[in-house]
Design an enzyme around this catalytic site. Structure first.
Site, PDB file in Angstrom:
ATOM      1  N   CYS A 381      27.086  27.743  23.450  1.00 13.09           N
ATOM      2  CA  CYS A 381      27.982  27.217  22.561  1.00 13.09           C
ATOM      3  C   CYS A 381      29.490  26.731  23.102  1.00 13.09           C
ATOM      4  O   CYS A 381      29.310  25.810  23.768  1.00 13.09           O
ATOM      5  CB  CYS A 381      28.515  28.333  21.451  1.00 13.09           C
ATOM      6  SG  CYS A 381      28.930  27.475  19.970  1.00 13.09           S
ATOM      7  N   HIS A 506      23.245  29.553  19.511  1.00 17.66           N
ATOM      8  CA  HIS A 506      23.397  31.138  19.883  1.00 17.66           C
ATOM      9  C   HIS A 506      22.338  31.854  20.093  1.00 17.66           C
ATOM     10  O   HIS A 506      21.752  32.700  19.233  1.00 17.66           O
ATOM     11  CB  HIS A 506      24.316  31.872  19.104  1.00 17.66           C
ATOM     12  CG  HIS A 506      25.835  31.306  19.108  1.00 17.66           C
ATOM     13  ND1 HIS A 506      26.955  32.155  19.727  1.00 17.66           N
ATOM     14  CD2 HIS A 506      26.360  30.480  18.341  1.00 17.66           C
ATOM     15  CE1 HIS A 506      27.812  31.233  19.524  1.00 17.66           C
ATOM     16  NE2 HIS A 506      27.646  30.446  18.793  1.00 17.66           N
ATOM     17  N   GLU A 508      21.491  34.378  21.810  1.00 23.22           N
ATOM     18  CA  GLU A 508      21.673  35.844  22.003  1.00 23.22           C
ATOM     19  C   GLU A 508      21.407  36.504  20.754  1.00 23.22           C
ATOM     20  O   GLU A 508      21.213  37.678  20.751  1.00 23.22           O
ATOM     21  CB  GLU A 508      23.134  36.207  22.508  1.00 23.22           C
ATOM     22  CG  GLU A 508      24.242  36.119  21.364  1.00 23.22           C
ATOM     23  CD  GLU A 508      24.777  34.704  21.398  1.00 23.22           C
ATOM     24  OE1 GLU A 508      24.145  33.673  21.822  1.00 23.22           O
ATOM     25  OE2 GLU A 508      25.864  34.279  20.866  1.00 23.22           O
TER      26      GLU A 508
HETATM   27  N1  GLN Z   1      34.969  26.655  19.416  1.00 27.38           N
HETATM   28  C1  GLN Z   1      33.789  25.796  19.470  1.00 27.38           C
HETATM   29  C2  GLN Z   1      33.443  25.267  18.210  1.00 27.38           C
HETATM   30  O1  GLN Z   1      33.914  25.438  17.084  1.00 27.38           O
HETATM   31  C3  GLN Z   1      32.432  26.767  20.032  1.00 27.38           C
HETATM   32  C4  GLN Z   1      32.261  27.483  18.860  1.00 27.38           C
HETATM   33  C5  GLN Z   1      31.490  28.822  19.391  1.00 27.38           C
HETATM   34  O2  GLN Z   1      31.514  29.020  20.563  1.00 27.38           O
HETATM   35  N2  GLN Z   1      30.875  29.728  18.608  1.00 27.38           N
HETATM   36  O3  GLN Z   1      32.562  24.369  18.289  1.00 27.38           O
END
Ligand code: GLN
Length: 544
Positions: A381, A506, A508
């Site tokens: 992310c 994600h 994970e």
């Molecule tokens: N801040 C970034 C976004 O909003 C990444 C979000 C995250 O890592 N969950 O796209």
């Protein structure tokens, strides 16, 4: 419908979530279909707006609900996916009651905590039980008995046990038995007090789970049994375990599974822990070790990255190689050259998700180390978006490249706001959330790692790789190899690097002890290959 309620006494943070997950596993090992509901008595509607420093990581479910991290433990211990209805909060319950009141559903009645709020709680629990097709629903009540905010929930559960009748509900109370004084005496008084508190609200526990640094001696168990009015075999010792996946076996060894089936009038069958035990045996094998540097902003609270640590535990239980996680606060990296030197010596680097400007330059620096030193890298992310920033600055030669989240005026916005996020003002539940289909390019590293070209992964973000830069990245060796059905970049990989992969989603959240996530496995395998681990070493100490 059979219900097991897990409450907590004395203090919070006793590992009720692990206890609840383990109880679920005991029943599942007997072939009994189970599900779990978490009650969080706070007023937030969901965990999405909470700082990870207060409650640990925000876990995301398939349906996009942002929930308490305990739901992650439930999914991992049960090996099944849950939905947003499995996390009740005061915010959700009151919102629904107030909506009903405004609609006129209460037909002129005075709307009160009892019976309307408690009624809504009972309705929600019954609904989950029906929807999940489970024979047993475990309900974990967050917080500590005696807290004002958890009162309506405990009252609702008391009412439910009356409605369901004898033999349909079991109350399991988790308490602390501290060991104090020069001779290390185990103290039962806090447990006695907290059981008294529970009984004052009409709940009599069927079982006491005593959390203690060491196993309880028979005389301490007998004392708790006498003072708290539970049979001696229902006083269970839950000592600290270095690996949380041991806990179901610790409980099984004390007869907890059979006792629960007895209390609930279920058929007890011999439990099957074949795969679970295989995992633990592998976990302890300790054939060599690798060190993974995790570079994030909330490293002081490990729970903030819980699912990442668990994903590495799952890899260890699969590969038998000890995985040591070293945590780096990204804010410290630019001002501390010794940290840079340490990161350069690690076998793999992970930059997890995050938000905002604080600490991003340290993340970019760590990614630069991974790229230039050819250290296996996984960016998740924000760690994926920051890898695009690093690549743009140092390979594409765009020194001011950035995400517009950090620098709205950057001349090279390689990461920018998702189109549908423009005009979104509310923070709660408004990101691109939950399971989305991702198409992987045939022949790419990611497709090879997954062994397929179509996957579903969970998301939580507002920004994305700016499509205008995809071709320039590709020309410079960073290939977009995963796309959403509406063509957003979901994954990329560097062509001239052993393992440099970033993903917008994600992974994970989907790793399980019996099915480690392929991306984490691939990262660790690349780390092992790099280190060329040779002969087995002494049994591995557990992960921190
Ligand atoms: N801040 C970034 C976004 O909003 C990444 C979000 C995250 O890592 N969950 O796209």
């Amino acid at each position: 419908m059979k219900v097991i309620v897990v409450s907590g006494g004395v203090i919070s943070g006793l590992g009720k979530g692990i206890t609840t997950s383990s109880l679920g596993r005991l029943l599942k090992a007997r072939g009994i279909p189970v599900t779990i509901v978490k009650i969080d008595p706070y007023l937030n509607v969901d965990a999405g707006t909470m700082n990870p420093y207060q409650h640990g990581e925000v876990f995301v479910l398939d349906d996009g609900t942002e929930v308490d991290l305990d739901l992650g433990n439930y999914e991992r211990f049960l090996g099944q996916s849950l939905m947003g209805t499995h996390n009740l909060t005061t915010g959700k319950i009151y919102r629904s009651v107030i909506e009903k009141e405004r609609r006129g559903d209460y037909l002129g009645n005075t709307v009160q905590i009892i019976p309307h709020v408690t009624g809504e709680i009972k309705r929600s629990i019954r609904e989950v039980a029906q929807g999940a097709g489970a024979e047993v629903v475990l309900v974990e009540v967050g917080g500590t008995v005696g807290d004002i905010e958890s009162m309506p929930f405990l009252e609702a559960l008391r009412e439910l046990s009356y409605e369901l009748g004898e033999g349909h509900m079991a109350f399991v109370h988790t308490t602390l038995v501290p060991v104090v004084g020069p001779v290390g005496e185990a103290k039962t008084k806090p447990t006695q007090h907290s059981v008294r508190e529970l009984r004052a609200i009409g709940i009599r526990p069927n079982m006491i789970m005593a959390r203690s640094p060491v196993p309880l001696t028979p005389d301490i168990k007998a004392k708790i049994s006498l003072f708290c009015d539970v049979p001696p075999d229902a006083v269970v010792s839950v000592p600290d375990e270095p690996v949380i996946y041991e806990v179901p076996l610790v409980l099984e060894a004390q007869g907890v599974g059979s006792l629960l089936t007895r209390v609930l009038g279920l058929t007890d069958r011999p439990p099957d822990y074949t795969a679970w035990k295989e995992f633990l045996t592998n976990y302890r094998r300790g054939e060599g070790s690798v060190e993974v540097a995790v570079v994030g902003k909330y490293t002081e609270l490990r729970d903030a990255y819980l699912s990442h640590s668990e994903a590495f535990h799952h890899c260890q239980g699969h590969l038998g190689t000890e995985i040591r996680l070293s945590w780096y606060d990204s804010e410290d990296i630019p001002r501390n050259p010794s940290l840079v030197a340490r990161i350069q010596r690690s076998d793999a680097i992970l930059v997890p998700g995050g938000f905002g400007a604080r600490g991003v330059e340290g993340k970019v620096r760590a990614i630069e180390i991974a790229r230039t030193e050819r250290i296996p890298y996984l960016g998740v992310c924000y760690g994926f978006q920051m890898a695009a920033v690093e690549y743009a600055r140092h390979v594409l030669g765009l020194p001011k490249a950035n995400t517009t989240e950090v620098d709205p005026g950057t001349p090279d916005p390689v990461v920018c706001l998702l189109e549908e996020q423009k005009g979104v003002n509310e923070l709660g539940g408004t990101m691109r959330l939950g399971a989305q289909r991702v198409l992987l390019t045939a022949g790419s590293k990611v497709a090879e790692v997954y062994g397929k070209t179509e996957i579903w992964e969970r998301h939580r973000h507002r920004f994305e790789i700016n499509p205008k830069y995809i071709d320039r990245f590709r020309a410079a060796g960073l290939n977009a190899t995963g796309f959403s059905v509406d063509s957003r970049v979901e994954a990329f990989e560097a062509s001239d690097h052993p393992f440099f992969v970033g993903v917008q989603y994600h992974p994970e959240f989907l790793s399980r002890p019996e099915a480690p996530h392929p991306l984490y496995l691939a990262l660790v395998r690349a780390a092992i290959a790099r280190k060329e681990v040779a002969a087995p070493v002494a049994p591995a100490p557990a992960l921190a």
